[in-house]
Design a protein around this motif. Structure first.
Motif, short mmCIF file in Angstrom:
data_model
loop_
_atom_site.label_atom_id
_atom_site.label_comp_id
_atom_site.label_asym_id
_atom_site.label_seq_id
_atom_site.Cartn_x
_atom_site.Cartn_y
_atom_site.Cartn_z
N ASN A 148 -11.89 0.77 -6.64
CA ASN A 148 -12.39 2.03 -7.19
C ASN A 148 -11.31 3.04 -7.55
O ASN A 148 -11.47 3.81 -8.48
N PHE A 149 -10.25 3.05 -6.77
CA PHE A 149 -9.24 4.10 -6.97
C PHE A 149 -7.82 3.55 -7.02
O PHE A 149 -6.92 4.11 -6.38
N PRO A 150 -7.55 2.47 -7.77
CA PRO A 150 -6.20 1.90 -7.72
C PRO A 150 -5.12 2.90 -8.16
O PRO A 150 -4.02 2.90 -7.61
N HIS A 151 -5.47 3.76 -9.09
CA HIS A 151 -4.49 4.71 -9.64
C HIS A 151 -4.17 5.84 -8.67
O HIS A 151 -3.12 6.47 -8.76
N LEU A 152 -5.10 6.12 -7.72
CA LEU A 152 -4.88 7.24 -6.79
C LEU A 152 -4.09 6.83 -5.55
O LEU A 152 -3.60 7.68 -4.81
N ALA A 153 -3.99 5.53 -5.29
CA ALA A 153 -3.44 5.06 -4.02
C ALA A 153 -1.98 5.46 -3.84
O ALA A 153 -1.20 5.44 -4.79
N MET A 154 -1.63 5.83 -2.62
CA MET A 154 -0.24 6.07 -2.24
C MET A 154 0.10 5.08 -1.13
O MET A 154 -0.35 5.25 0.02
N LEU A 155 0.88 4.08 -1.46
CA LEU A 155 1.28 3.07 -0.49
C LEU A 155 2.54 3.49 0.26
O LEU A 155 3.33 4.28 -0.25
N CYS A 156 2.70 2.94 1.47
CA CYS A 156 3.86 3.28 2.29
C CYS A 156 4.63 2.02 2.64
O CYS A 156 4.03 1.04 3.11
N ALA A 157 5.93 2.07 2.46
CA ALA A 157 6.76 0.90 2.75
C ALA A 157 8.14 1.35 3.19
O ALA A 157 8.63 2.40 2.76
N GLY A 158 8.76 0.56 4.03
CA GLY A 158 10.15 0.80 4.41
C GLY A 158 11.08 0.26 3.35
O GLY A 158 10.65 -0.32 2.34
N LEU A 159 12.38 0.47 3.57
CA LEU A 159 13.38 -0.18 2.72
C LEU A 159 13.39 -1.66 3.05
O LEU A 159 13.24 -2.05 4.21
N ALA A 160 13.59 -2.50 2.04
CA ALA A 160 13.75 -3.93 2.28
C ALA A 160 14.99 -4.15 3.15
O ALA A 160 15.97 -3.40 3.04
N GLU A 161 14.90 -5.16 4.01
CA GLU A 161 15.98 -5.39 4.97
C GLU A 161 17.34 -5.49 4.29
O GLU A 161 18.33 -4.94 4.77
N GLU A 162 17.35 -6.18 3.15
CA GLU A 162 18.63 -6.40 2.47
C GLU A 162 19.13 -5.15 1.74
O GLU A 162 20.31 -5.04 1.42
N ALA A 163 18.21 -4.18 1.52
CA ALA A 163 18.62 -2.96 0.79
C ALA A 163 19.14 -1.87 1.72
O ALA A 163 19.94 -1.03 1.31
N ALA A 164 18.69 -1.90 2.99
CA ALA A 164 19.01 -0.80 3.91
C ALA A 164 20.52 -0.55 4.03
O ALA A 164 20.95 0.62 3.99
N PRO A 165 21.37 -1.59 4.17
CA PRO A 165 22.81 -1.31 4.32
C PRO A 165 23.39 -0.57 3.11
O PRO A 165 24.26 0.30 3.26
N VAL A 190 13.81 5.80 -4.92
CA VAL A 190 14.11 4.47 -4.39
C VAL A 190 13.39 3.47 -5.28
O VAL A 190 12.16 3.50 -5.40
N SER A 191 14.18 2.62 -5.94
CA SER A 191 13.60 1.62 -6.84
C SER A 191 12.68 0.68 -6.06
O SER A 191 12.97 0.33 -4.91
N SER A 192 11.61 0.27 -6.70
CA SER A 192 10.67 -0.62 -6.01
C SER A 192 11.34 -1.93 -5.61
O SER A 192 10.90 -2.58 -4.65
N ILE A 193 12.41 -2.33 -6.28
CA ILE A 193 13.06 -3.58 -5.89
C ILE A 193 13.77 -3.44 -4.54
O ILE A 193 14.14 -4.44 -3.94
N ASP A 231 8.35 2.97 -8.42
CA ASP A 231 9.49 3.50 -7.68
C ASP A 231 9.02 4.65 -6.79
O ASP A 231 8.05 5.34 -7.12
N ALA A 232 9.72 4.85 -5.68
CA ALA A 232 9.31 5.89 -4.72
C ALA A 232 10.12 7.15 -4.92
O ALA A 232 11.35 7.13 -4.80
N GLN A 233 9.42 8.24 -5.24
CA GLN A 233 10.11 9.54 -5.32
C GLN A 233 9.95 10.35 -4.04
O GLN A 233 10.59 11.37 -3.88
N SER A 234 9.06 9.89 -3.17
CA SER A 234 8.83 10.67 -1.96
C SER A 234 8.82 9.79 -0.72
O SER A 234 8.72 8.56 -0.81
#
Lengths: 284, 284
Positions: free
Chosen positions: A70-87, A99-102, B106-109
Motif C-alpha cells: 500500500n505504501f511502498p513510496h512512504l517507507a523508511m527502511l533502516c540499515a547499518g553499514l555493510a561490514e566491508e564498507a565500515a572500515p 551513504v550510497s546504497s552499495i 541512498d541514505a541521507q539521514s
C-alpha cells in the motif's frame, strides 16, 4: 545548517521545521505537554492502558499487514553499514553527505508510519475475552514528496487511542470519540470540520468497500479546510485477520483507532488563536 | 512473533525486550513518567530549556562531528526504497522479511545515537553571550553486536541536560550534577558506584588526552558493577570547534552533558527494590 536558515524556513512561535524535520522549543514544549495530558486524560476516561512500543518495526511485521503493497513510496527502511564498507567510513567519514546504497547492509527494520500497527502486532495470535483499549504515542515517518512546516513532516508525533474487540465495541469507541472531539473543538472554539476520507488498506477490496457504506473507514477532523489534526479510523477486521487476533467466539477481532497529529495541533492552535503556545497550553 | 515468545525473552515487571527493542506496559510507563518528571525537575533547577529536536539526523551533520570515524559499526542509516524497486514491492511485498540493499535508495539521514548531538548542531555558527543550558530526550539507536533485555537495546530513550559555554561554566554544571546524583542515589538507597570511562571522540588526540588528566572525559554511575544508568561527559571544546559555536570572546565553546538511560533506570530500580514499577514511581 545555520540557525538562521532553519528559522527562515517556515515556523510557528516556538517551533520550526526544515526538510520535514521539526524542532520544538521550550514554549512549544509546554503546549505539547498540555496536549499530551489532554489526550491521556481522554484515554484514561475510556480505560485505555498506556503502552510504549518499539521505535522500529520489523520488515516482516510490516509485510504481514500489507504495508509495502500500500505504501511502498512512504517507507523508511533502516540499515547499518555493510561490514566491508565500515572500515572505509572509519577512515574517511561520509564525505559526500550521503551513504550510497552499495555501502548499506540489507534492511531488516523500518521506521513506523503509524503508532497503532505495533498494538495489533503485539496482540498477534491471542484471544481477547473482552475489548482491549490501548493508548500509545510514536514518532512516525512518511517519506512524502514534499514537506510543509509543521503541517507535513517526514518525522512527526502521533498519539493514538485504540480499541480491539468485537465490532460493536469498536464502533462505540469510534462514535464516542467523534462526539467527544466535536464537543471539545466547540468548547475551545477551534473551527474544525469533519470530512470522510479514504484509506488504501481497504480500497482494493470490493467486499470491504461494501461494508464501508455501513460505517465510514476514516473521518478526519480538518482545520482551515486542509489540515487533518485528528482522525477516527475503522479497520473492520483487517488487523484481526492479518495478526491472528480473535475474539472469545473465535472470529477475527475488529479494530479502530483515534489518532492525533501533535505537531499539527500546535500548528492549528497557534495559527487560529494567534497566541504564543505557552498561553494556549492553558486553553487546551 | 507471538506474545508468549516476547514475554519469555527477558523482562522486568511491566517491561519486556526482544532483539534490542523494548515494550513498556502501563506499569512501567508510570515509572517512566515519574523518572522523566525527576529529570525535568533537575533541568528546571539549573534553568535548562526543554527542547525537542528532529528524530533523524543528516549524514552530513554526523560527518561534521566525526561520527562515522568513531562509530561506523553502530550507525543506523535510513533510506527509502529505490524508485525502480518500489513498484515491485507494491506488487509482491517484502517476501523475504528483509529489504535487500540493492533495492534501497541512498541514505541521507541516520537515527541519532545520542540525544545531545542535535543541540550542538542546532547552535552551529552562533555566538553565545552566556552559557546555554538545554534539556532534551531522544530515542537513540546503536547497532550493537548483542542485546540484553532493557540493559542493552538497539533503540532506547536518553534524557540529557547539557551546558554549552565557557569552560568554567561547563565544569560547574558537570560537578553540580555529580554531587546531585550522588546525593540522590544515597537518598533513594540505590547502590551506585561512579567509574571513570573513556570516549572514542577524544582518545585519538594526545593533546586532548593530556587535558583529560585535569578533568575526566566521562564518569559513569554504575549499578550492580556493570550497568551505567547515567553519565557526566566533558567534551572540552570538541563540539564548539566542529559546529562553530563561539563564546563572547570568540573562542570555541566548551560543552558537557549529563545523560540518563531511561530503560536502564527502570531495570536497575525494579531489580534492586524487587517491587513493581508502579510502586517505585513514588520512590523516585
Amino acid at each position: 545548517m545555520t540557525v538562521k536558515a532553519v528559522a527562515a524556513s517556515g515556523f510557528t512561535a516556538g517551533a520550526r521545521a526544515t526538510g520535514g524535520l521539526a524542532t520544538l522549543e521550550a514554549d512549544a514544549m509546554v503546549l505539547r505537554d498540555a496536549l499530551e495530558r489532554r489526550y491521556l486524560g481522554w484515554a484514561r476516561e475510556v480505560g485505555a492502558a498506556s503502552t510504549l512500543y518499539p521505535p522500529l518495526m520489523k520488515v516482516t511485521d510490516l509485510n504481514r499487514i500489507d504495508y509495502f503493497h500500500n505504501f511502498p513510496h512512504l517507507a523508511m527502511l533502516c540499515a547499518g553499514l555493510a561490514e566491508e564498507a565500515a572500515p572505509h567510513y572509519a577512515q574517511s567519514g561520509a564525505g559526500t553527505g550521503e551513504v550510497s546504497s552499495i555501502h548499506l547492509a540489507d534492511a531488516q527494520s523500518a521506521l513506523p508510519s503509524a503508532a497503532c500497527y505495533n498494538i495489533y502486532l503485539d496482540m498477534a495470535d491471542t484471544y481477547l475475552d473482552e475489548p482491549r483499549l490501548v493508548t500509545t504515542v510514536a514518532t512516525c515517518f512518511r517519506r512524502e514528496q514534499h514537506f510543509d512546516g509543521l503541517k507535513r513532516l517526514l518525522g512527526f508525533s502521533m498519539r493514538e487511542i485504540v480499541c480491539v474487540g468485537q465490532r460493536e465495541a469498536v464502533l462505540a469507541h469510534l462514535n464516542g470519540f467523534k462526539q467527544r472531539l466535536t464537543a471539545y473543538f466547540a468548547e475551545i472554539e477551534l473551527p474544525i470540520e469533519t470530512k470522510p476520507a479514504s484509506d488504501p488498506f481497504f480500497d482494493s477490496s470490493s467486499g470491504r468497500a461494501l461494508m464501508g457504506q455501513l460505517f465510514p473507514v476514516k473521518e478526519e477532523f480538518v482545520f482551515d479546510g486542509e489540515l487533518a489534526i485528528a482522525s477516527v479510523n475503522f479497520h473492520r477486521n483487517f488487523f484481526g485477520e492479518r495478526c491472528g487476533i480473535r475474539t472469545a467466539s473465535g472470529e477475527p477481532a475488529f479494530s479502530g483507532c483515534v489518532a492525533f497529529g501533535i505537531e499539527r495541533w500546535i500548528q492549528a492552535l497557534t495559527t487560529h488563536f494567534k497566541a504564543p503556545p505557552i498561553e494556549l497550553a492553558e486553553r487546551v
